[in-house]
Design a protein around this motif. Sequence first.
Motif, mmCIF file in Angstrom:
data_model
loop_
_atom_site.group_PDB
_atom_site.id
_atom_site.type_symbol
_atom_site.label_atom_id
_atom_site.label_comp_id
_atom_site.label_asym_id
_atom_site.label_seq_id
_atom_site.Cartn_x
_atom_site.Cartn_y
_atom_site.Cartn_z
ATOM 1 N N SER A 31 -5.168 4.523 -2.878
ATOM 2 C CA SER A 31 -4.369 3.877 -4.178
ATOM 3 C C SER A 31 -3.547 2.895 -3.629
ATOM 4 O O SER A 31 -3.212 1.968 -4.613
ATOM 5 C CB SER A 31 -3.813 5.113 -4.744
ATOM 6 N N LEU A 32 -2.699 3.179 -2.398
ATOM 7 C CA LEU A 32 -1.584 2.241 -2.063
ATOM 8 C C LEU A 32 -2.697 0.786 -1.702
ATOM 9 O O LEU A 32 -1.874 -0.348 -2.156
ATOM 10 C CB LEU A 32 -1.026 2.605 -0.630
ATOM 11 N N GLY A 33 -3.711 0.890 -1.431
ATOM 12 C CA GLY A 33 -4.697 -0.420 -1.118
ATOM 13 C C GLY A 33 -4.945 -0.809 -2.596
ATOM 14 O O GLY A 33 -4.827 -2.216 -2.885
ATOM 15 N N GLY A 34 -5.121 0.046 -3.498
ATOM 16 C CA GLY A 34 -5.452 -0.340 -4.708
ATOM 17 C C GLY A 34 -4.622 -1.199 -5.639
ATOM 18 O O GLY A 34 -4.910 -1.643 -6.485
ATOM 19 N N LEU A 35 -3.370 -0.860 -5.532
ATOM 20 C CA LEU A 35 -2.315 -1.658 -5.897
ATOM 21 C C LEU A 35 -2.560 -3.196 -5.855
ATOM 22 O O LEU A 35 -1.966 -3.757 -6.891
ATOM 23 C CB LEU A 35 -0.897 -1.097 -5.328
ATOM 24 N N TYR A 36 -3.342 -3.534 -4.816
ATOM 25 C CA TYR A 36 -3.488 -4.860 -4.475
ATOM 26 C C TYR A 36 -4.660 -5.434 -5.384
ATOM 27 O O TYR A 36 -5.079 -6.800 -5.001
ATOM 28 C CB TYR A 36 -3.208 -5.319 -3.169
#
Length: 374
Positions: A181-186
């Motif tokens: 999800s940390l990658g999904g933020l972008y």
Amino acid sequence: MTAQGWSFRMTPIRKLLILLAALCLGVVVFRLVTGLGTVTNLNDDWPWGLWIGFDVLTGVALAGGGYFTAIIVHVLHRDKYLPIARAAMLTSLLGYLLVMAGLFLDIGQWFNFWRPFVSWGHTSVLFEVFWCVSCYTTVQVLEFGEIFTERVGKKWHNAFKTAMPFLLIIGIIFPTLHQSSLGGLYLVAVNKLYPLWWSTLIPYFFLISSFFVGPAMICVESTLAGNAYNHKVPVEVLRGLARIGGWFMILYLILKIFDLSNRNVWNLVFAGNLEANLFLLELVLGVIVPILIVFSGMSASRSGLFIYGLLVSGGVILNRMNVVFTGMSGSAGASYFPSIWEWAVSIGLVSIGVLAYCFIVENFRILGHDEHHA
């Protein structure tokens, strides 16, 4: 450690770390009283700076050794890796506690930190990250209870030991959610993040890299702790972990090549600009060279494994920094460079983590757990 009390060796390095930690705490108090604007160089064009980029996004990735080890040792029952289990989980716990500290400090109105617990933004990726990181950190603290109650509150030891299987299962689920999800933020930054890093696959890149950086961090931590405490983890144990990580690096590299080809952006890889050069640096030194090391004779030595660990860890750090800073600089309307106080807090948090690690290792059974278990 003595049987009668607690111990903590004072060395020149530790005295320096204590000074850095004290400076960090002083800046933290000043920031909480006066606000973000007085201690950071953040602005409306750069709302996320060093504390999010390094302390949170990078810190979460580097702390991935805990759930990686839990899967290998406690789920797959690869007992040969037991010697590194407790040290890896301790490093992960301290890492996540520092991540929570960094996240707390970056909240503009920090006294409203409790609102996500009662105001549920179901459609927000950041809301999911907040809950998963908070829950996983809580689970890790409870997991540490098994170690803590071996010396303090011994009457609770059996209770924590009984709860460990359940805690381990929960502790594996949460990281797989928030790492991706940390990658999904972008994903929403399609027109802002440079094409070499923006991709619909970025959540998978973040997740896979959190897997393969786990063994790398274990190799670095085991080497440093082994030299400091004269406790050498067998080379074959570290080599086995590195090769597991190596297969994940191969998967990561294949997906990268597929993604670059599918989006037809190979011309940007060799454009010769800053973005292209840093992208090649993170991919070559952080992925390709370590793959060559772990599947060659170099991984049969401690020095080779240590170099592998440094390269992979450095590659993941560079990747997260590129996503947060390099990849966003072209679309930002202003420049950003962390203030001296931002650096002081980040360096101080790392110092606190190192001091806490040393204290716990010297007072609890961390490095020698495998001999006791046998």
